[in-house]
Structure formats: C-alpha cells, structure tokens
Scaffold this active site. Structure first.
Site, PDB file in Angstrom:
ATOM      1  N   ASP A  13       0.837  -1.256   0.066  1.00 60.13           N
ATOM      2  CA  ASP A  13      -0.044   0.045   0.143  1.00 60.13           C
ATOM      3  C   ASP A  13       0.757   1.318  -0.068  1.00 60.13           C
ATOM      4  O   ASP A  13       0.510   2.155   0.616  1.00 60.13           O
ATOM      5  CB  ASP A  13      -0.902  -0.011   1.223  1.00 60.13           C
ATOM      6  N   GLY A  17       0.958   1.586  -7.391  1.00 58.88           N
ATOM      7  CA  GLY A  17       0.283   1.684  -8.763  1.00 58.88           C
ATOM      8  C   GLY A  17       0.672   3.154  -9.488  1.00 58.88           C
ATOM      9  O   GLY A  17       0.764   3.386 -10.389  1.00 58.88           O
ATOM     10  N   ASN A  38      -4.737 -10.551  -4.402  1.00 60.79           N
ATOM     11  CA  ASN A  38      -4.694  -9.986  -2.983  1.00 60.79           C
ATOM     12  C   ASN A  38      -4.240  -8.523  -2.952  1.00 60.79           C
ATOM     13  O   ASN A  38      -4.110  -7.754  -1.897  1.00 60.79           O
ATOM     14  CB  ASN A  38      -4.198 -11.104  -2.166  1.00 60.79           C
ATOM     15  N   HIS A  41      -3.664  -2.106  -7.102  1.00 59.47           N
ATOM     16  CA  HIS A  41      -2.803  -0.770  -7.548  1.00 59.47           C
ATOM     17  C   HIS A  41      -3.814   0.161  -7.726  1.00 59.47           C
ATOM     18  O   HIS A  41      -4.754   0.068  -8.876  1.00 59.47           O
ATOM     19  CB  HIS A  41      -1.801  -1.051  -8.387  1.00 59.47           C
ATOM     20  N   THR A 130      -6.472 -12.348   2.687  1.00 60.07           N
ATOM     21  CA  THR A 130      -7.645 -11.792   2.221  1.00 60.07           C
ATOM     22  C   THR A 130      -8.582 -12.729   1.824  1.00 60.07           C
ATOM     23  O   THR A 130      -9.637 -12.241   1.215  1.00 60.07           O
ATOM     24  CB  THR A 130      -7.017 -11.013   0.992  1.00 60.07           C
ATOM     25  N   THR A 240       2.957 -12.574   3.186  1.00 55.76           N
ATOM     26  CA  THR A 240       2.230 -13.247   1.984  1.00 55.76           C
ATOM     27  C   THR A 240       2.889 -14.593   1.882  1.00 55.76           C
ATOM     28  O   THR A 240       4.001 -14.882   2.273  1.00 55.76           O
ATOM     29  CB  THR A 240       2.088 -12.338   0.880  1.00 55.76           C
TER      30      THR A 240
END
EC number: 6.3.4.4
Length: 432
Positions: A13, A17, A38, A41, A130, A240
């Site tokens: 985050d 993007g 998961n 962007h 997620t 992740t």
C-alpha cells in the site's frame, strides 16, 4: 535504456500503482512477477480512479506490452473481469498487448474455500488473509500438484489434474474443517469457459521478454505488496505466500538477474499496515486517525481500514538491503502537511539491545521492542502544487534529506498528491 524493478519497502500500500503508471511512460514492457489479486494498485488519471488487481498498471498507456509473469497466481475470473471492465471504459488501448504466462498457476475454488476455512479455524491471532486463495494456490505450486494456465488450456490434462486435486481437497475440507465438498464437474465446466476467454492471452512470456530486451526496449518489473510481507524477509508469519523483493523479478518472469539494472523502492512518508502483525510505530490516537482520514487509508482489495503510524526507517533500511534498492520514491508526502512535529523511527530498543537496520525475526523479542524516535519540525504549506524540490517548504526538504541520510539511497521521486501529474521527478531511472 535500463530495466527497472519497482518494489514496496513497507507492508504494501505504498502507492506503487501511481509510480508504476508514471514510469510506464518510459517503459515499453511492464511485467508483474508475483502475488495475485490479493494486492490492488490504485491509479488516478485525469481525476478518474482505476484499481487493478492482476493486470500490470501500464495497461492504461498506448503502445505497451503488459505481462503477467509465471510467478503470479491467476484467478481467471478476476482477470476476465478486469479485461472486460477496462475495455468497457475505453481504457484498454487497442495497440497495447497483454500476455499471461503459460506457466502461471491458477487459483481454484477450493483454494479460496481452504483459505477462509483455515483462517476461521485458527485460534488466537489471525494471519489476516484476504481470503482470495493466494496461499493455498502457492502451496499447490510448491507441492507440485498445482494447475497452470497451460494445463487449463488442455481439456484432457485439466480434467485429470482437477480430479486428483478435488479428491484430496475434499478430504481436507470435509474431514478437517467440516466444510462442504466442492463439485468437480461444476468446476470443470466453469473453468473451461474461462479457458476459452483467456486462451488468446496465454504465451511463453519469458521468450517475449527476451525478444523485447534484444530489441533494446526498456522493461519495468512491477512488484506487488511490500518487502515486509515477503515470505522470506517479512514479519513472519504475518506475511504473504510469495517473494516480494526485487530478486524475484528475475525468477517470477523468467529472465536472468543480470538484466535488472535499477531497483526503485516505494516508501510512503508514514507507515501503514492492513491486517494483523507487529507494527511498532502504530498510532492509536488522533494523529493516527488523521493519517488514516487524510490519506484515505483503506485497502484497495479488501476495503479494510489501514493501521497508521510514523515512518519506520528500520523497515525501510532493511528493505534497501534485501532488495538492493538504488533509488527511493516517496509517496503521500502531502498527507503530513499540517502536523507540527514529525517523528522518524530510527531503531528498535529491547533492554540494552538496539536494532537500527533490521527487524528481529524472533516474534517474542520483537514484541518486547520499543521504537527509538527522532523528532523533526513539520510544515503547514499546501505542497500539492509542487513540481520541483525548491517548491517544497524547507522542513519538507529536510525530512526527505533525512530519509536519504538514513538509507544511503537518493530520493529520485516525490509524490505530493494522488494524480499522475502531482509528482516531483528528480531522476529518471530508465536513463541510467
């Protein structure tokens, strides 16, 4: 022209993007190399917001080649929906081409069901998945039972591999989790429909990348999430299931590491985290609420509220080391406007032990750590119109200079707003 990798330096985050969208102007090829849907962007172009979960952010540009590499796990329904949505909004340029690696693994319905069942069954602290089936899909990949895009496109092979997987997954779902079994024929029919819709996009993307490089075309490798969600180097087990560091750009696309020239680390001007896991600089106060509100800190994929805190330079220095970062892109600097005093975490303290450059891997030790802060003066001026460093208030420049001195890496881009144009560019990594 250089080949450039973009990675996150925190817990995702960070605003990758927008930066990838900006750098895509100079790249001819944009390639995703890990993760799945998961990660989201967010791009804002001419005031219009677009959120992408699988397709590379460069898709909004003309005359580009966009690649979903072998290191990505693909939910075919999500891919089809993104393609159709972009085309329906007129945002998929007809002269831009999209390819999906034949070796990319496919997320199946039982992956999502297992993902949610495990999280529900966990006692105590949750991982914060997620629920998209990413982890179980990577498990099947490592266990050598996964279904790849090339398998999906071969009806006979797909039926054989699906039958084996359904037998095993149904045993786990029903016996261990008390969940209903999945239906093999329903899955087969559903995924055969998907196969026909994505067949024209499937290719040997490693060969495509090699051909483009031989033609001297610059390539942008787009990472998802952030360094501290990496399966090897993150705050395990709150991570992740893939490798998010720059080195995986090579493995996740099928090109040699000597082809990677520059690594740009995206660093938010403060720190955020979605879901569970340690967060030493988290602010559960008015400042934390302000960062969340002004920064609009909600997950692009889950919609969950992001936890917010001061910028943690231990995380960033760790990321610089493990990804070999050569330049920093600082995002959301404008969100700090109006704060009288800013704090930078320059180390963790546990008793007599100081950790200035790496996160202790032992969760018990990490839990005992306290952040060591430096304080800096803030600024009140609106910086969203800044387009060069001299346009910034002196205290904002000092903040950026301190980030450079703590990491030993130059700041090459500063984002001062959500829009593509709200950016200060100090160096173009493709010109290196």
């Amino acid at each position: 022209m250089a080949n450039v990798v973009v990675v996150g330096t925190q817990w995702g985050d960070e605003g990758k993007g927008k930066i990838v969208d900006r750098y895509a102007e100079d790249a001819k090829v944009i390639a995703r190399f890990q993760g799945g849907n998961n990660a989201g962007h967010t791009l804002v172009v001419k005031g219009e917001q677009t959120i992408l979960h699988l397709i590379p952010s460069g898709i909004l540009h003309n005359h580009k080649v966009c690649i979903i590499g072998n290191g990505v796990v693909v939910d075919p329904l999500v891919l089809i929906q993104e393609i159709e949505s972009l085309k329906g909004r007129g945002l998929f340029p007809p002269d831009t081409r999209l390819f999906v690696s034949e070796k990319a693994h496919v997320i199946m319905p039982y992956h999502r069901q297992l993902d949610l069942a495990r999280e529900t069954r966990r006692s105590g602290v949750k991982i914060g998945t997620t629920g998209r089936g990413i982890g179980p899909a990577y498990e099947d990949k490592i266990s050598r039972v996964g279904i790849r895009i090339c398998d999906l496109l071969d009806e006979t092979l797909f039926r054989e591999k699906l039958a084996l997987n359904v037998e095993e997954k149904n045993f786990t779902l029903t016996s261990l989790f008390g969940e209903p079994p999945v239906q093999e024929q329903e899955i087969f029919d559903e995924y055969q429909n998907y196969a026909e819709k994505i067949r024209s996009y499937a290719a040997d993307t490693s060969l495509i990348l090699e051909r483009e490089m031989k033609l001297g075309k610059p390539i942008l490798f787009e990472g998802a999430q952030g360094c501290h969600l990496d399966i090897e180097h993150g705050t395990y087990p709150f991570v992740t299931s893939s490798s998010t560091v720059a080195g995986n750009a090579s493995c996740g696309t099928g090109i040699g590491p000597s082809s990677l020239n520059e690594v740009i680390g995206i660093c938010k001007a403060y720190t955020t985290r979605v879901g569970e896991g340690p967060f030493l600089t988290e602010l559960n106060d008015e400042i934390g609420d302000r960062l969340q509100r002004v920064g609009q800190e909600f997950g692009a994929t889950t919609g969950r509220r992001r936890r917010c805190g001061w910028l943690d330079m231990v995380l960033v220095r760790h990321a610089v080391r493990v990804s070999g970062i050569t330049g920093l892109a600082i995002t959301k600097l404008d969100v700090l406007t109006g704060l009288k005093t800013l704090k930078l975490c320059v180390g963790y303290q546990s008793g007599n032990d100081l950790y200035p450059e790496s996160v202790p891997p032992n969760p018990r030790i990490l839990q005992q750590c306290q952040p060591v802060y430096e304080e800096m003066a803030g600024w009140t001026e609106d910086i969203r119109g800044a387009r060069q460093m001299d346009d910034l208030p002196s205290n904002a420049r000092r903040y950026l200079e301190r980030l450079e001195s703590l990491t030993g890496v130059p700041v090459i881009l500063v984002s001062v707003g959500a829009g593509r144009e709200e950016t200060i560019v100090l160096k173009n990594p493709f010109s290196s």
